[in-house]
Design a protein around this motif. Structure first.
Motif, PDB file in Angstrom:
ATOM      1  N   GLY A   1       0.675  -1.284   0.036  1.00 29.71           N
ATOM      2  CA  GLY A   1       0.016   0.151  -0.140  1.00 29.71           C
ATOM      3  C   GLY A   1       0.943   1.711   0.006  1.00 29.71           C
ATOM      4  N   LYS A   2       2.395   1.263   0.228  1.00 29.38           N
ATOM      5  CA  LYS A   2       2.881   2.656   0.372  1.00 29.38           C
ATOM      6  C   LYS A   2       2.842   2.802  -0.845  1.00 29.38           C
ATOM      7  N   THR A   3       3.042   4.820  -1.006  1.00 30.74           N
ATOM      8  CA  THR A   3       2.866   4.893  -2.425  1.00 30.74           C
ATOM      9  C   THR A   3       4.360   5.106  -3.349  1.00 30.74           C
TER      10      THR A   3
ATOM     11  N   VAL B   1       6.848   7.210  -0.717  1.00 31.04           N
ATOM     12  CA  VAL B   1       7.083   6.379   0.766  1.00 31.04           C
ATOM     13  C   VAL B   1       8.447   5.605   0.192  1.00 31.04           C
ATOM     14  N   ALA B   2       8.203   5.004  -0.775  1.00 27.14           N
ATOM     15  CA  ALA B   2       9.460   3.810  -1.448  1.00 27.14           C
ATOM     16  C   ALA B   2      10.596   4.185  -1.014  1.00 27.14           C
ATOM     17  N   ASN B   3      10.372   5.373  -1.900  1.00 30.54           N
ATOM     18  CA  ASN B   3      11.523   6.126  -2.671  1.00 30.54           C
ATOM     19  C   ASN B   3      12.492   6.734  -1.359  1.00 30.54           C
TER      20      ASN B   3
ATOM     21  N   ASN C   1       5.768   2.232   7.931  1.00 26.17           N
ATOM     22  CA  ASN C   1       5.073   3.428   8.011  1.00 26.17           C
ATOM     23  C   ASN C   1       4.774   4.714   6.219  1.00 26.17           C
ATOM     24  N   PHE C   2       3.803   4.821   6.406  1.00 28.41           N
ATOM     25  CA  PHE C   2       3.470   5.290   5.089  1.00 28.41           C
ATOM     26  C   PHE C   2       3.221   6.778   4.879  1.00 28.41           C
TER      27      PHE C   2
ATOM     28  N   ILE D   1      -2.468  -1.623   7.302  1.00 33.34           N
ATOM     29  CA  ILE D   1      -2.710  -2.073   5.870  1.00 33.34           C
ATOM     30  C   ILE D   1      -3.396  -0.167   5.795  1.00 33.34           C
ATOM     31  N   PRO D   2      -3.645  -0.216   4.811  1.00 32.51           N
ATOM     32  CA  PRO D   2      -4.654   1.226   4.384  1.00 32.51           C
ATOM     33  C   PRO D   2      -5.787   1.164   4.589  1.00 32.51           C
ATOM     34  N   PRO D   3      -6.325   1.628   5.826  1.00 34.48           N
ATOM     35  CA  PRO D   3      -7.650   1.908   6.979  1.00 34.48           C
ATOM     36  C   PRO D   3      -9.109   1.950   5.449  1.00 34.48           C
TER      37      PRO D   3
END
Length: 550
Positions: free
Chosen positions: A25-27, A30-32, A77-78, A315-317
Motif C-alpha cells: 500500500g505504500k506509494t 514513500v518507497a523512494n 510507516n506510510f 494496512i491501508p484502512p
C-alpha cells in the motif's frame, strides 16, 4: 524507468518486485523516501565507523539508526511527511557526527555521496529520493545486490528487536557497532561475494545476540511467560485494541486505563503479552480480538473502539474506522493520530485515546472461546522431563517448527492444511503471527502436552532455538540437526529475515521457507543457501508431509 523498485517482502508484485507502488500500500513517494532514509543511515554509519577506529561512539546516532531502520520495515510507516522530516533530522545528525570527529582530530578523507549529499528543501529531498544511486538497483551486480539487501533486511529486523529492548532499558554497544559496520559495508565495492556471505552469517550471529537481549529485557520486566488461556470473546465495556509488538507501550497503556472503565484487548502479534505474569494484575486486560494483521479491515470495523499500533502490520484502512486509529513509535499513516515518544523518562501520554474510547460502543463479538500459549523456553524447560519422556517412549515422534509470519495469499492455506494433516504423534512449535493459521484448531494434546506450543512473538523464535539446543544437550547429540525437529517456516517481512539468518548461524539446516522464496535472492545466492544450508521452498501438503516424515 519504473517509479520504484522494492522486493523486501514476500508479497512483491509478480514474485519479482514492486515497480509502481507497493503491494503493501505504500506509494512511490514513500518507497523512494524509505530508500533515501537507508542511504542516509549508510552515510552516518560510514562516519561512525571512522569514529569507532578511534574508540569514539555516538549514542544519539545509534538510537536514531534503530528507529530509522525500523521505520522502513514493511507495513510500518506510510507517511511521506514523516520521512521527509526524519531525513532532515538524519542529515543534521550526520553533520553533527562529522563535526565531532573533526574536532577530535579524526581524518575523514574522501567521503562517498551518502555521507556528503546536501538538500536544501523538501523538493530537493524528493528529487534525491528518486535518484538512481539511492535505490536498490544502484548495485548493478545481481549477486552483490542480493547479499547487500539480505544484510540490510536482516539489520531492519535486528533494529526492531533492539529498539524494543532499548525501550525497556537494555542495549549493547557491540550490537550497535555491528549495525554500523554492516550498513557501511553495503557501500563498500571492494567487498567480494565471499566477504558478503561471511557478513550475512555474522548478521545472523548478532541477530541471536539481539533476540537474547530482548528476551532478557522482556522477562526481566514482566517475568517468564507461563501457560495461559487467553479469552477471545468480549465484554460489554468500551475498549482499546493494541496491536504490534512493543510491551512497554502496552504496560503504560494498561497503567493509564486501569480503573477507567476502559478494557484493553490485544491484536495480532501482541497476543503473547497475555503469557507474561506481570500483565495479569490488570483486571481490564481482557483478551485477544481477531486474528493476524491482514484481516484488520473487517475486524477493526467490528471492534468499534480505537486501535493503537505500536509497531508495523498496518494496512491501508477503510474509511469506516480510519479516524479511530492511533500510531506511535516507528509507525505512521497519513491521517492517523500519532502519540508522541517518551520525554525525560516519563511515560507516553495515552489520555487522548482513552478519552475517545469512553465515547465509543463496546466491541462486537466475532468469536468465543480460549486459546492456549506461553511455551517460551523457561516454561518448556519446566516441562522438560515430560517432553523427554514423551520423545523416548515414542509418544512424540517429531516436532515441527512452524514459526514466522502470516499473510494475505491464498497459498498460505497450506499451513492450515499442513497442521491439520500432521500425525497425532507430532507437536508444532510456533512463534509469530503464522500461528493464526492453526492456533484455533482442535489439534488435541499428547500426554497433556498441547500439540501446538506457542512461544510468543516473532522475536520469540529465539526461544525455539534455545529449546532445540537444550534438547540436543539432553539427548547428548553432536549436531542440532540430529534432533527429531523439522522446520517449515512462513515468512513475510524483515523480522522473519533476521530470524532465518539467526537459525543459519546456529547451524540449523534443511529449513523450508514459504509460501515463496524471497525475491531478493539471486539465483546464485539461492544456490549458496541451498548447497550450504539445505534451504528449500514448499510443495503440496501431501508431498511435503511425505518428505518430512520420511
Amino acid at each position: 524507468m519504473s517509479n520504484i523498485f522494492c522486493f523486501q517482502c514476500q508479497e512483491v508484485a509478480g514474485g519479482k518486485g514492486c515497480t509502481i507502488r507497493g503491494i503493501c500500500g505504500k506509494t512511490d513517494k514513500v518507497a523512494n523516501l524509505q530508500d533515501l532514509m537507508i542511504y542516509t543511515l549508510k552515510g552516518i554509519a560510514i562516519l561512525q565507523e571512522k569514529g569507532l577506529e578511534k574508540g569514539i561512539r555516538f549514542s544519539k546516532a545509534n538510537h536514531f539508526m534503530l528507529n530509522g531502520l525500523f521505520m522502513t520495515i514493511t507495513n510500518a510507516n506510510f507517511d511521506d511527511t514523516v520521512f521527509v522530516e526524519k531525513i532532515k533530522e538524519a542529515i543534521i545528525l550526520r553533520e553533527e557526527v562529522k563535526k565531532e570527529l573533526i574536532d577530535q582530530g579524526v581524518t575523514l578523507g574522501e567521503l562517498c555521496d551518502a555521507a556528503t549529499f546536501e538538500v536544501k528543501s523538501d523538493s530537493e529531498i524528493f528529487a534525491k529520493a528518486d535518484a538512481i544511486e539511492v535505490g536498490v538497483l544502484a548495485t548493478e551486480n545481481e549477486d552483490v545486490r542480493s547479499l547487500r539487501e539480505l544484510i540490510i533486511y536482516g539489520l531492519k529486523g535486528m533494529a526492531a528487536y533492539a529498539e524494543h529492548a532499548l525501550n525497556l532499558g537494555k542495549e549493547d554497544e557491540e550490537i550497535y557497532d555491528f549495525i554500523v559496520k554492516a550498513l557501511a559495508s553495503t557501500l563498500n565495492d571492494a567487498l567480494s561475494v565471499d566477504d558478503l556471505v561471511a557478513l550475512t552469517l555474522e548478521t545472523g550471529k548478532f541477530g541471536v545476540d539481539t533476540m537474547a537481549m530482548l528476551d532478557v529485557a522482556n522477562t526481566g520486566a514482566y517475568g517468564n511467560p507461563e501457560i495461559t488461556e487467553v479469552n477471545i470473546g468480549v465484554r460489554s465495556n468500551p475498549a482499546i485494541l493494541i496491536s504490534g509488538h512493543d510491551l512497554k507501550d502496552l504496560e503504560e497503556l494498561l497503567e493509564q486505563t486501569k480503573d477507567t472503565g476502559v478494557d484493553v484487548y490485544t491484536h495480532g502479534e501482541m497476543l503473547p503479552a497475555h503469557y507474561y505474569p506481570f500483565f495479569k494484575k490488570y483486571s481490564n486486560f481482557v483478551g485477544n480480538y481477531g486474528n493476524a494483521w491482514w484481516k484488520q479491515n473487517e475486524e477493526f470495523e467490528s471492534f468499534n473502539g480505537p486501535i493503537l499500533f505500536t509497531t508495523n502490520c498496518i494496512i491501508p484502512p477503510r474509511e469506516s474506522y480510519a479516524d479511530r486509529v492511533y500510531t506511535t513509535g516507528a509507525t505512521g499513516y497519513p491521517g492517523f493520530k500519532y502519540i508522541k515518544d517518551r520525554e525525560d523518562g516519563k511515560a507516553k501520554d495515552f489520555s487522548e485515546i482513552i478519552a475517545y474510547a469512553k465515547k465509543l460502543p463496546a466491541p462486537k463479538e466475532i468469536e468465543k472461546g480460549k486459546i492456549v500459549g506461553g511455551f517460551a523456553h523457561a516454561q518448556v524447560f519446566a516441562l522438560a522431563d515430560k517432553v523427554v519422556e514423551a520423545v523416548k517412549s515414542g509418544a512424540i515422534k517429531k516436532f515441527f517448527v512452524m514459526a514466522g509470519c502470516d499473510g494475505r495469499m491464498k497459498s498460505r492455506n497450506y499451513y492450515t492444511e499442513f497442521a491439520e494433516k500432521l500425525p497425532k504423534d507430532t507437536v508444532i512449535l510456533t512463534a509469530g503471527c503464522a500461528k493464526y493459521r492453526y492456533n484455533k484448531l482442535n489439534l488435541g494434546d499428547i500426554s497433556g502436552i498441547p500439540r501446538v506450543l506457542d512461544a510468543g512473538q516473532c522475536n520469540d523464535s529465539y526461544s525455539l532455538a534455545v529449546i532445540a539446543l537444550k534438547l540436543k544437550e539432553v539427548f547428548e547429540l553432536n549436531d542440532i540437526n540430529e534432533l527429531p525437529i523439522a522446520y517449515n517456516i512462513a515468512w513475510y517481512e524483515q523480522k522473519a529475515v533476521i530470524v532465518l539468518l539467526a537459525l543459519l548461524y546456529l547451524g540449523v539446516k534443511n529449513i523450508h521457507l514459504g509460501p515463496t522464496l524471497p525475491a531478493f535472492l539471486s539465483p546464485n545466492v539461492a544456490k549458496v543457501l541451498v548447497e550450504n544450508f539445505g534451504i528449500a521452498g514448499i510443495g503440496t501438503v501431501d508431498e511435503d508431509l511425505k518428505m518430512f516424515l520420511g
